[in-house]
Write an enzyme that holds these catalytic residues in place. Structure first.
Site, short mmCIF file in Angstrom:
data_model
loop_
_atom_site.label_atom_id
_atom_site.label_comp_id
_atom_site.label_asym_id
_atom_site.label_seq_id
_atom_site.Cartn_x
_atom_site.Cartn_y
_atom_site.Cartn_z
CG HIS A 267 67.88 103.05 3.13
ND1 HIS A 267 67.57 102.01 2.27
CD2 HIS A 267 66.90 103.84 3.18
CE1 HIS A 267 66.33 102.40 1.91
NE2 HIS A 267 65.74 103.60 2.31
CD GLU B 188 64.60 106.37 -3.22
OE1 GLU B 188 63.96 105.89 -2.58
OE2 GLU B 188 65.76 107.27 -3.24
CG HIS C 107 59.88 100.49 -0.42
ND1 HIS C 107 58.72 100.57 0.37
CD2 HIS C 107 60.63 101.36 0.05
CE1 HIS C 107 58.88 101.52 1.28
NE2 HIS C 107 59.83 102.08 1.19
N GLY D 17 69.97 107.92 -8.89
CA GLY D 17 69.88 106.26 -8.69
C GLY D 17 69.70 106.09 -7.10
#
Length: 735
Positions: A44, A88, A90, A533
């Site tokens: 991540h 992004e 999630h 990005g």
């Protein structure tokens, strides 16, 4: 340290990682240091599996001010103004806890934008869910996720006062175990007032501002770097909890601070919290830092240095200020009723030193953790399914009557109107939104400072990416650009959110490598560089990965906000043209999926020159005042694009053209558009088409109370009922 193997396993580190850490430190690490390496070396935060493929992205153009590597990308929009934007994911948090997962996704992307000095003016989201039509627990759970995610996005965005003006929602059984929630935000600022995430200048104070730190989100970055199993529900504590009202205060306080000359650098505390923000700021500047963790504002008693470094509590920022201005900085944030404390200072050692009540609890070199984090060269292998997937085509499936096919495709959840979703979002706050969501192919915001308009669109067709990972990714860039061009704007740059499965699977890694090649190729050919990005891997549950889903958000500029083109019928007796050539291309199509349950075939041909000619044609036709409306021809082909224009315009359509094989009205050939014009402009439109070198064919006229095309004949009342009411009926049927 005892039980080292268990500790490493809990932190998703290998013995090889551990030996590397010992070599870096020259000793054995303690628990705080293991936590830091675990978070910063996670997929991540470090992009260790993907970094080698991202390096070749085109990132430069005369209008690019800031490309990848900062909190968000920045492009020049003229008159001394800049647009700041990023997308992004999630995904993992939203699957575990849909409301908070989606809400904090919005909060995080907003902070990425305003930390650059820009006021956020528009949000988009790209949402992928599983099969909500199933009658079992899986279907019910997916409908619950849809309701939770949409409520979370609305709940957060509405309270902060940033309009959510568009996006996409799609469904496929491949997302049953992993939904995708991709959030995009765009802000505007003066181009000479941009702020960066750097901590430099020995002795400059490091200041913590925003909410207090709690235990929410602990281990979130590591959790987002792993695949799911049946144990996933136990991960709820790793999902952060958002407070949009605090975010609003933080936004306004930061924007007030940016009017001063106190700031050296500023960074949002996102994944891995204080760890990532401090190491990234020091890493970019090649500096070091001392931090005194007992000074960090705490929400809970008994918190440890380990928890303070890895908490992902929301609405927090780290600021490097000019020495001597610290009290003025603190004053601004306290005025906005936010916590603000000096917690450290910049050094020139290149080392992060952490203290707890005077005792040093960690000492870690910055570069090996941040800028020089390990990169992996994972094995790749072409997936076996690709060997036989092209055997299916429109000619190998049974014939279906056009009327039946049309009704089935029109009622697809991929096609039907998503008003149920966007009516939960405040799309008009700030009063810059040019038209309501769903009425344009792109979402468009007015720039009050110069009278221009910024158009934005997010696109990806996962079926295309499954049957051709490279071509599908390129097609997503083309489609996002096409949507922007349909509104009358010139596409300028992209941000992306690359959602893939488990990188430890060589077939997934091959899909990823191919996807990045497709994006590189398309962005170069179309002159739309990548400026920011995100990569989201491990979108897998019980060994089943999602389809490759490289979501592309394109941003473009229209020099006149009064010249924005709608995407629905405007006036009875107007003529509708199809611009571009139609071939019998059904690979990855909605037709094969909805009628035969197949995701197969050969991807429609990609021709960047044709794509650019289409963009140029629509933009020039609009500049010459020829267009009443313009619509991209996408999933479901000409028939579905026309039906959407008819439903939204509340006007029928009488077609006077058909293909030799009428099924071509459902073909998904790329680089096509529908345009509506006044009949008196037919000659001018056809002349422009000849000038640009593109075909323009009249299809029929607007008007009446029926929709008629080839063998399709449907009353407009029925068409509108299917188009406008299906989504709500499906998603709310448990309530």
């Amino acid at each position: 340290m005892e039980n080292i193997e268990e500790i490493l396993k809990a932190h998703k580190l290998t013995m090889e990682d551990y030996e590397h850490i010992k070599k870096i430190l020259g000793r054995e690490p303690n628990l705080v240091e293991i936590g830091i390496f675990s978070a910063m070396w996670s997929e991540h935060c470090s992009y260790k599996s993907s970094k080698k493929y991202l390096k070749g992205f085109p990132t430069e153009a005369p209008w690019v001010i800031q490309g990848p590597g900062e909190n968000a990308g920045v492009i020049d929009i003229g008159d001394g103004m800049a647009a700041v934007f990023k997308m992004e994911s999630h995904n993992h948090p939203s699957f575990i806890e849909p409301y908070q997962g989606a809400a904090t996704g919005v909060g995080g992307i907003l902070r990425d934008v305003f930390t650059m000095g820009a006021r956020p003016v528009a949000n988009l989201n790209a949402l992928r869910f599983g099969d909500v039509k199933r009658e079992d627990e899986v279907g019910a759970h997916q409908r619950y996720l849809v309701r939770g995610v949409v409520a979370g996005i609305g709940g957060y965005g509405n309270c902060v006062g940033v309009p959510t003006i568009g996006g996409e929602v799609s469904f496929d059984e491949c997302y049953n175990g992993n939904i995708l929630v991709n959030a995009f935000s765009l802000g505007i600022c003066k181009k000479d007032e941009i702020f960066y995430g750097r901590a430099e200048g020995v002795g400059n104070p490091v200041i913590y501002v925003g909410s207090k730190t709690g235990r929410d989100g602990l281990g979130g970055a590591v959790m987002s770097s792993d695949s799911f199993t049946e144990e996933t529900k136990k991960l709820r504590p790793t999902v952060q909890v958002g407070d949009p009202f605090t975010e609003k205060l933080l936004l306004e306080a930061c924007l007030e601070l940016f009017k001063t000359d106190y700031v050296v650098g500023i960074q949002d505390m996102g994944a891995a919290g204080l760890t990532s923000s401090s190491f990234e700021m020091a890493g970019r500047a090649g500096s070091g830092m001392k931090m005194y963790l007992d000074k960090v504002p705490m929400r809970e008693e008994g918190m440890t240095p380990y928890e303070l470094m890895l908490s992902e509590s929301q609405e927090r920022m780290l600021i490097c200020a000019k020495k001597g201005t610290e009290e003025k900085v603190l004053e601004i944030f306290r005025k906005w009723d936010l916590d603000a404390e000096i917690i450290g200072e910049v050094t020139d050692t290149g080392v992060m030193e952490l203290y707890w009540h005077g005792e040093k609890v960690a000492e870690v070199p910055v570069a090996p953790v941040s800028e020089e984090a390990p990169e992996l060269d994972r094995p790749t292998k072409r997936p076996e399914y690709l060997a036989y997937i092209k055997e299916t085509s429109i000619d190998t499936v049974p014939h279906v009557e056009d009327q039946e096919a049309f009704e089935k495709l029109l009622g697809s959840l991929e096609v039907v109107n998503k008003a149920w979703v966007y009516e939960q979002y405040d799309s008009m706050v700030q009063t810059n939104t040019v038209k309501h969501p769903g009425t344009l192919d792109a979402s468009v915001i007015r720039v009050k400072e110069n009278g221009k308009a910024i158009a934005m669109s997010s696109k990806c067709n996962p079926r295309y990416c499954y049957i051709d990972p490279k071509g599908g990714a390129a097609a997503a860039v083309m489609a996002a650009g096409r949507n922007v061009a349909m509104s009358g704007a010139r596409p300028l740059a992209i941000t992306d959110c690359l959602n893939y499965g488990n990188p430890e699977n060589p077939e997934v890694m091959w899909q990823f490598a191919q996807g990045t090649e497709g994006i590189k190729e398309a962005c170069r050919a179309l002159n739309t560089p990548v400026v920011s990005g995100n990569v989201s891997l491990y979108n897998e549950t019980n060994g089943v990965s999602v389809y490759p889903t490289p979501t592309i958000a394109m941003v473009g500029l229209n020099d006149d906000a009064n010249k924005v083109v709608p995407s629905y019928f405007q006036e009875t007796n107007d003529v509708v043209y199809i611009i571009g050539d139609t071939e019998k291309e059904f690979g990855g199509s909605l037709y094969l999926k909805e009628l035969f349950g197949k995701v197969a075939g050969e991807l429609p041909k990609i021709d960047y020159e044709k794509e650019l000619r289409l963009w140029n044609f629509v933009i020039e036709a609009n500049n010459r005042g020829l267009l009443k409306a313009a619509k991209d021809v996408g999933v479901g082909g000409i028939a579905i694009a026309l039906a959407k224009m008819a439903a939204l315009g509340n006007k029928g359509f009488l077609g006077n053209f058909c293909f030799e094989d009428s099924r071509e009205i459902f073909s998904e050939t790329f680089s096509r558009a529908l345009v509506e014009i006044d009949p008196k402009n037919m000659h001018a439109l056809e002349e422009l088409a000849n000038e640009i070198g593109i075909h323009a064919t009249p299809l029929g006229t607007v008007g009446g109370n029926r929709f008629q095309l080839c063998d399709i004949d449907m009353e407009m009342e029925k068409l509108k009922d299917i188009y406008f009411n299906t989504f709500k009926r499906e998603i709310e049927r448990d309530l």
